[in-house]
Design an enzyme around this catalytic site. Sequence first.
Site, PDB file in Angstrom:
ATOM      1  N   GLY A  53      12.185  -2.108 -15.866  1.00 12.99           N
ATOM      2  CA  GLY A  53      12.378  -0.946 -14.984  1.00 12.99           C
ATOM      3  C   GLY A  53      11.171  -0.063 -15.169  1.00 12.99           C
ATOM      4  O   GLY A  53      10.051  -0.510 -15.009  1.00 12.99           O
ATOM      5  N   GLU A  54      11.414   1.170 -15.561  1.00 17.88           N
ATOM      6  CA  GLU A  54      10.325   2.115 -15.792  1.00 17.88           C
ATOM      7  C   GLU A  54      10.580   2.781 -17.139  1.00 17.88           C
ATOM      8  O   GLU A  54      11.558   3.503 -17.305  1.00 17.88           O
ATOM      9  CB  GLU A  54      10.290   3.122 -14.632  1.00 17.88           C
ATOM     10  CG  GLU A  54       9.247   4.187 -14.772  1.00 17.88           C
ATOM     11  CD  GLU A  54       7.849   3.622 -15.030  1.00 17.88           C
ATOM     12  OE1 GLU A  54       7.403   2.716 -14.298  1.00 17.88           O
ATOM     13  OE2 GLU A  54       7.217   4.094 -16.000  1.00 17.88           O
ATOM     14  N   SER A  55       9.691   2.514 -18.084  1.00 19.75           N
ATOM     15  CA  SER A  55       9.974   2.945 -19.462  1.00 19.75           C
ATOM     16  C   SER A  55      10.033   4.462 -19.605  1.00 19.75           C
ATOM     17  O   SER A  55      10.790   4.979 -20.427  1.00 19.75           O
ATOM     18  CB  SER A  55       8.939   2.348 -20.422  1.00 19.75           C
ATOM     19  OG  SER A  55       7.629   2.698 -20.028  1.00 19.75           O
ATOM     20  N   CYS A  85       9.876  -6.367 -20.526  1.00 15.30           N
ATOM     21  CA  CYS A  85       8.938  -5.518 -19.782  1.00 15.30           C
ATOM     22  C   CYS A  85       9.052  -4.053 -20.205  1.00 15.30           C
ATOM     23  O   CYS A  85       8.618  -3.706 -21.299  1.00 15.30           O
ATOM     24  CB  CYS A  85       9.135  -5.731 -18.289  1.00 15.30           C
ATOM     25  SG  CYS A  85       7.703  -5.221 -17.337  1.00 15.30           S
ATOM     26  N   ARG A 114       0.791  -0.165 -21.619  1.00 11.82           N
ATOM     27  CA  ARG A 114       1.590  -0.187 -20.381  1.00 11.82           C
ATOM     28  C   ARG A 114       0.722  -0.643 -19.204  1.00 11.82           C
ATOM     29  O   ARG A 114      -0.478  -0.395 -19.195  1.00 11.82           O
ATOM     30  CB  ARG A 114       2.155   1.210 -20.085  1.00 11.82           C
ATOM     31  CG  ARG A 114       3.095   1.723 -21.152  1.00 11.82           C
ATOM     32  CD  ARG A 114       3.627   3.107 -20.806  1.00 11.82           C
ATOM     33  NE  ARG A 114       4.211   3.105 -19.482  1.00 11.82           N
ATOM     34  CZ  ARG A 114       3.941   3.998 -18.533  1.00 11.82           C
ATOM     35  NH1 ARG A 114       3.114   4.982 -18.750  1.00 11.82           N
ATOM     36  NH2 ARG A 114       4.530   3.902 -17.359  1.00 11.82           N
ATOM     37  N   ILE A 143       5.734  -8.172 -13.816  1.00 10.80           N
ATOM     38  CA  ILE A 143       5.744  -7.113 -12.796  1.00 10.80           C
ATOM     39  C   ILE A 143       5.230  -5.819 -13.437  1.00 10.80           C
ATOM     40  O   ILE A 143       5.916  -5.223 -14.267  1.00 10.80           O
ATOM     41  CB  ILE A 143       7.164  -6.897 -12.239  1.00 10.80           C
ATOM     42  CG1 ILE A 143       7.748  -8.209 -11.708  1.00 10.80           C
ATOM     43  CG2 ILE A 143       7.161  -5.819 -11.153  1.00 10.80           C
ATOM     44  CD1 ILE A 143       9.240  -8.161 -11.399  1.00 10.80           C
ATOM     45  N   ARG A 144       4.018  -5.419 -13.067  1.00  6.87           N
ATOM     46  CA  ARG A 144       3.376  -4.264 -13.727  1.00  6.87           C
ATOM     47  C   ARG A 144       3.613  -4.328 -15.239  1.00  6.87           C
ATOM     48  O   ARG A 144       4.035  -3.364 -15.875  1.00  6.87           O
ATOM     49  CB  ARG A 144       3.881  -2.937 -13.137  1.00  6.87           C
ATOM     50  CG  ARG A 144       3.321  -2.667 -11.753  1.00  6.87           C
ATOM     51  CD  ARG A 144       3.881  -1.414 -11.114  1.00  6.87           C
ATOM     52  NE  ARG A 144       5.318  -1.532 -10.907  1.00  6.87           N
ATOM     53  CZ  ARG A 144       6.245  -0.890 -11.573  1.00  6.87           C
ATOM     54  NH1 ARG A 144       5.913  -0.022 -12.502  1.00  6.87           N
ATOM     55  NH2 ARG A 144       7.515  -1.086 -11.313  1.00  6.87           N
ATOM     56  N   HIS A 179       9.970 -11.378 -17.281  1.00  7.22           N
ATOM     57  CA  HIS A 179      11.375 -11.188 -16.900  1.00  7.22           C
ATOM     58  C   HIS A 179      12.114 -12.516 -16.745  1.00  7.22           C
ATOM     59  O   HIS A 179      12.300 -12.972 -15.609  1.00  7.22           O
ATOM     60  CB  HIS A 179      11.450 -10.484 -15.543  1.00  7.22           C
ATOM     61  CG  HIS A 179      10.959  -9.085 -15.520  1.00  7.22           C
ATOM     62  ND1 HIS A 179      11.772  -8.004 -15.714  1.00  7.22           N
ATOM     63  CD2 HIS A 179       9.730  -8.582 -15.295  1.00  7.22           C
ATOM     64  CE1 HIS A 179      11.074  -6.892 -15.620  1.00  7.22           C
ATOM     65  NE2 HIS A 179       9.826  -7.218 -15.362  1.00  7.22           N
ATOM     66  N   GLU A 181      15.157 -13.000 -16.769  1.00  5.37           N
ATOM     67  CA  GLU A 181      16.409 -12.760 -16.036  1.00  5.37           C
ATOM     68  C   GLU A 181      16.242 -12.971 -14.531  1.00  5.37           C
ATOM     69  O   GLU A 181      17.220 -13.013 -13.801  1.00  5.37           O
ATOM     70  CB  GLU A 181      16.947 -11.348 -16.334  1.00  5.37           C
ATOM     71  CG  GLU A 181      16.212 -10.184 -15.690  1.00  5.37           C
ATOM     72  CD  GLU A 181      14.912  -9.793 -16.417  1.00  5.37           C
ATOM     73  OE1 GLU A 181      14.471 -10.523 -17.321  1.00  5.37           O
ATOM     74  OE2 GLU A 181      14.350  -8.743 -16.038  1.00  5.37           O
TER      75      GLU A 181
HETATM   76  N1  GLN Z   1       5.175  -0.631 -15.951  1.00  2.00           N
HETATM   77  C1  GLN Z   1       6.535  -0.363 -16.275  1.00  2.00           C
HETATM   78  C2  GLN Z   1       6.656   0.666 -17.394  1.00  2.00           C
HETATM   79  O1  GLN Z   1       5.712   1.180 -17.876  1.00  2.00           O
HETATM   80  C3  GLN Z   1       7.259  -1.630 -16.673  1.00  2.00           C
HETATM   81  C4  GLN Z   1       7.440  -2.524 -15.480  1.00  2.00           C
HETATM   82  C5  GLN Z   1       8.635  -3.419 -15.544  1.00  2.00           C
HETATM   83  O2  GLN Z   1       9.556  -3.244 -16.363  1.00  2.00           O
HETATM   84  N2  GLN Z   1       8.718  -4.364 -14.632  1.00  2.00           N
HETATM   85  O3  GLN Z   1       7.740   0.957 -17.777  1.00  2.00           O
END
Ligand code: GLN
Length: 200
Positions: A53-55, A85, A114, A143-144, A179, A181
């Site tokens: 997600g987004e940390s 991630c 990150r 993903i990112r 990921h 999952e």
């Molecule tokens: N770039 C996101 C972060 O810094 C992580 C991306 C992801 O979980 N797919 O949290």
Amino acid sequence: MPAKSSSPTIGVLALQGDVREHVSALAAASATAVPVRRPEELAAVDGLVIPGGESTTISKLAELFGLARPLRAAIRDGLPVYGTCAGLIMLADKILDPRSGQETFGGIDMIVRRNAFGRQNESFEAVVDVRGIAGGPVEGVFIRAPWVESVGAGTEVLAEYDGHIVAVRQDHVLATSFHPELTGDHRVHELFVDTVRAAG
Ligand code: GLN
């Protein structure tokens, strides 16, 4: 912690991110999967997944929901945890480039970067060989994604991609930049479920 069980109860931290996908993958790996949003729910699980997600958001919401402190303590006391991630970032003892105020739960002696794979390459798939997983490489969905910049002596490197560390384990704590999952291949979740069984 409840006694060793063939179907351990594994929580998925359900503050933000791809919670549903982890619940399905854990169920396919023979665990009983439950969402965790409150400290009482955390206290009732044998293991925990921290999703992608987004940390920075997960960090803020964990503070807001009163989960950050009990989760840090639970990890220190031996709760098995698997982060993907953003979840990997949350398990790092140190972030190289944190957003201001961003705190991690810690648990793995490593420094993470990150969004490390860069803009042109924000999302990609790659074949990754993971130590401890039989049956050939796994499909890594990035993903990112972060990578692990460096690890301490007690941290085991499980996989590298393109010269960068993308999967690690320290005792009962496991993390991947990618990921599993999202792929329908549940071998990494099975590895984690085995870790939870062994700790039970
Ligand atoms: N770039 C996101 C972060 O810094 C992580 C991306 C992801 O979980 N797919 O949290």
